[in-house]
Scaffold this motif. Sequence first.
Motif, mmCIF file in Angstrom:
data_model
loop_
_atom_site.group_PDB
_atom_site.id
_atom_site.type_symbol
_atom_site.label_atom_id
_atom_site.label_comp_id
_atom_site.label_asym_id
_atom_site.label_seq_id
_atom_site.Cartn_x
_atom_site.Cartn_y
_atom_site.Cartn_z
ATOM 1 N N ALA A 42 0.848 -1.190 0.000
ATOM 2 C CA ALA A 42 0.000 0.000 0.000
ATOM 3 C C ALA A 42 0.885 1.242 0.000
ATOM 4 C CB ALA A 42 -0.908 0.000 1.224
ATOM 5 N N HIS A 43 0.519 2.223 -0.824
ATOM 6 C CA HIS A 43 1.273 3.481 -0.874
ATOM 7 C C HIS A 43 0.739 4.514 0.097
ATOM 8 C CE1 HIS A 43 3.823 3.269 -4.723
ATOM 9 N NE2 HIS A 43 3.532 2.038 -4.348
ATOM 10 N N SER A 44 -0.465 4.275 0.620
ATOM 11 C CA SER A 44 -1.051 5.237 1.544
ATOM 12 C C SER A 44 -2.079 4.537 2.412
ATOM 13 C CB SER A 44 -1.713 6.391 0.785
ATOM 14 O OG SER A 44 -2.837 5.921 0.043
ATOM 15 N N ALA A 45 -2.478 5.224 3.472
ATOM 16 C CA ALA A 45 -3.578 4.787 4.328
ATOM 17 C C ALA A 45 -4.556 5.948 4.431
ATOM 18 C CB ALA A 45 -3.064 4.398 5.709
ATOM 19 N N TRP A 46 -5.842 5.648 4.325
ATOM 20 C CA TRP A 46 -6.836 6.712 4.395
ATOM 21 C C TRP A 46 -8.131 6.173 5.006
ATOM 22 C CZ3 TRP A 46 -11.485 6.093 1.766
ATOM 23 C CH2 TRP A 46 -11.523 5.109 0.767
ATOM 24 N N PHE A 47 -8.946 7.082 5.484
ATOM 25 C CA PHE A 47 -10.272 6.729 5.980
ATOM 26 C C PHE A 47 -11.159 7.966 5.865
ATOM 27 C CE2 PHE A 47 -7.679 8.010 9.601
ATOM 28 C CZ PHE A 47 -8.449 9.010 10.172
ATOM 29 N N LEU A 48 -12.458 7.782 6.056
ATOM 30 C CA LEU A 48 -13.413 8.866 5.812
ATOM 31 C C LEU A 48 -13.950 9.541 7.066
ATOM 32 C CD1 LEU A 48 -15.655 7.440 2.912
ATOM 33 C CD2 LEU A 48 -13.964 9.280 2.778
ATOM 34 N N TRP A 49 -13.806 8.926 8.221
ATOM 35 C CA TRP A 49 -14.644 9.418 9.306
ATOM 36 C C TRP A 49 -13.939 9.338 10.655
ATOM 37 C CZ3 TRP A 49 -20.532 8.189 9.020
ATOM 38 C CH2 TRP A 49 -21.226 8.878 10.005
ATOM 39 N N THR A 50 -13.620 10.501 11.237
ATOM 40 C CA THR A 50 -13.229 10.600 12.641
ATOM 41 C C THR A 50 -13.515 12.017 13.103
ATOM 42 O OG1 THR A 50 -11.501 10.054 14.251
ATOM 43 C CG2 THR A 50 -10.823 11.371 12.359
ATOM 44 N N GLY A 51 -13.623 12.214 14.385
ATOM 45 C CA GLY A 51 -13.733 13.558 14.932
ATOM 46 C C GLY A 51 -12.348 14.157 15.062
ATOM 47 N N GLU A 52 -12.145 15.330 14.490
ATOM 48 C CA GLU A 52 -10.791 15.918 14.517
ATOM 49 C C GLU A 52 -10.292 16.137 15.937
ATOM 50 O OE1 GLU A 52 -9.147 18.321 11.003
ATOM 51 O OE2 GLU A 52 -11.045 19.262 11.504
ATOM 52 N N GLN A 53 -11.215 16.448 16.867
ATOM 53 C CA GLN A 53 -10.807 16.724 18.242
ATOM 54 C C GLN A 53 -11.015 15.527 19.157
ATOM 55 O OE1 GLN A 53 -9.125 19.484 18.717
ATOM 56 N NE2 GLN A 53 -9.545 19.935 16.556
ATOM 57 N N SER A 54 -11.371 14.384 18.603
ATOM 58 C CA SER A 54 -11.561 13.176 19.407
ATOM 59 C C SER A 54 -10.208 12.572 19.763
ATOM 60 C CB SER A 54 -12.383 12.155 18.614
ATOM 61 O OG SER A 54 -11.621 11.661 17.514
ATOM 62 N N ALA A 88 -9.146 9.689 18.997
ATOM 63 C CA ALA A 88 -8.640 9.046 17.777
ATOM 64 C C ALA A 88 -8.075 10.079 16.823
ATOM 65 C CB ALA A 88 -9.747 8.245 17.104
ATOM 66 N N GLY A 89 -8.754 11.225 16.688
ATOM 67 C CA GLY A 89 -8.276 12.274 15.794
ATOM 68 C C GLY A 89 -6.895 12.776 16.191
ATOM 69 N N HIS A 90 -6.687 12.974 17.492
ATOM 70 C CA HIS A 90 -5.364 13.405 17.970
ATOM 71 C C HIS A 90 -4.305 12.339 17.707
ATOM 72 C CE1 HIS A 90 -6.725 17.119 19.771
ATOM 73 N NE2 HIS A 90 -7.662 16.489 20.453
ATOM 74 N N LYS A 138 -0.885 12.728 15.349
ATOM 75 C CA LYS A 138 0.445 12.456 15.905
ATOM 76 C C LYS A 138 1.144 11.335 15.139
ATOM 77 C CE LYS A 138 -0.660 13.944 20.616
ATOM 78 N NZ LYS A 138 -0.874 13.495 22.026
ATOM 79 N N SER A 139 0.365 10.535 14.429
ATOM 80 C CA SER A 139 0.928 9.408 13.671
ATOM 81 C C SER A 139 1.132 9.737 12.205
ATOM 82 C CB SER A 139 0.016 8.178 13.815
ATOM 83 O OG SER A 139 -0.121 7.805 15.165
ATOM 84 N N GLY A 140 1.039 11.022 11.848
ATOM 85 C CA GLY A 140 1.367 11.442 10.501
ATOM 86 C C GLY A 140 0.200 11.622 9.560
ATOM 87 N N PHE A 141 -1.029 11.453 10.042
ATOM 88 C CA PHE A 141 -2.196 11.669 9.194
ATOM 89 C C PHE A 141 -2.529 13.151 9.106
ATOM 90 C CE2 PHE A 141 -2.674 7.222 10.149
ATOM 91 C CZ PHE A 141 -3.407 6.677 9.104
ATOM 92 N N THR A 142 -3.031 13.564 7.955
ATOM 93 C CA THR A 142 -3.506 14.931 7.772
ATOM 94 C C THR A 142 -4.936 14.897 7.244
ATOM 95 O OG1 THR A 142 -2.598 15.008 5.525
ATOM 96 C CG2 THR A 142 -1.211 15.864 7.309
ATOM 97 N N THR A 143 -5.698 15.926 7.555
ATOM 98 C CA THR A 143 -7.091 16.004 7.125
ATOM 99 C C THR A 143 -7.163 16.333 5.641
ATOM 100 O OG1 THR A 143 -7.821 16.700 9.315
ATOM 101 C CG2 THR A 143 -9.287 17.200 7.470
ATOM 102 N N THR A 144 -7.948 15.564 4.909
ATOM 103 C CA THR A 144 -8.115 15.801 3.476
ATOM 104 C C THR A 144 -9.463 16.445 3.153
ATOM 105 O OG1 THR A 144 -8.893 13.521 3.254
ATOM 106 C CG2 THR A 144 -6.572 13.942 2.783
ATOM 107 N N ARG A 145 -10.500 16.107 3.918
ATOM 108 C CA ARG A 145 -11.827 16.670 3.697
ATOM 109 C C ARG A 145 -12.557 16.726 5.038
ATOM 110 N NH1 ARG A 145 -14.691 13.483 -1.248
ATOM 111 N NH2 ARG A 145 -16.025 15.329 -1.268
#
Length: 326
Positions: free
Chosen positions: A288-300, A302-304, A308-315
């Motif tokens: 896999a070249h990337s990991a993505w998902f559609l749904w989390t709370g940015e301030q939850s 899990a979001g934090h 911290k693990s290198g994910f950025t918000t796309t939408r």
Amino acid sequence: MTDRTTTSRAGIRGFRAGDGPRLVEAWRQSAPADSITPDRFRSLVLLDANFDPEGLRIAVDGDRVVGAAYAVRRLTPMTGTDLEPEQGWIPFFFVDPAARGRGLGRRLLTEALDWLHGHGRTRVDFSSYTPDYVLPGLDAEAYPEAAGLLESLGFRTRYEAAAMHRGLVGYRIPEDVVRRLDELTARGYRFATPCDDDLVDLFALAGNHFGPDWACTIRACLAAGTPLDRIVVARDPTGRLVGWAMHGTFDSVDERFGPFGVLAEMRGTGLGKVLLHLVLERMRARRAHSAWFLWTGEQSPAGHLYRKSGFTTTRVFRVMRREATR
């Protein structure tokens, strides 16, 4: 291009055999950022046990589909016997670009809402229908006109869901995560691919602590043939299953991460971070070249953790609701 005078006379009716290919093509033209394929339409809509052809309102102009709005209510319960008798959903709607500006979107949505109201549904969500949602909600940045239309019809934003992404090229488990994994393992925690018997505990954890739709989603993907090695489960020193992470759950897309859950009492122990990275490692091993998902709370929590693990918000999606009286 369709003449707008002709388009204004588009008729609206329920879904019929033969509409599918034309609907998919109209969807592609109307929402290219969220295009769909015939097999995904079949899976998400036509094979849904709650699908009712009259709830899928189709706008036709001659032999062309120029718009649609999908209304759905539960005919089969998500769990137990609860049919959520007051709840309805509109998972998607669209209008062909050449047919816009003459009220067709409002007509489609009004018919969809009237259909739901006729079935006793006084609370309608856009578009967080589970398990077969297309998107978590409305991306108002991508579709500002749709946002205005929904608001004018009484929909209000309940909360926002963030889609996130991180690259995996050159990925390695961070050293601090390796250390934490070693520490937890030394204390008696076990991280492994589940065996068949582990699934009983996994479904219970997902369904009882994170929602029945999570358990249904995991069960459905495994029944469809998703290999167990897409999942990592964690057990504490007593043998209790306390968390899991997985990928490849939705549409067999290996690069889609989740669902992912850790018991609330275990948060802050590093357990979630270890599970997340163990699955990212497996994803990279599958090229896999990337990991993505559609749904989390940015301030939850899990979001934090994701950030911290290198994910950025796309939408960012607005989960919206309309309340009405009978």
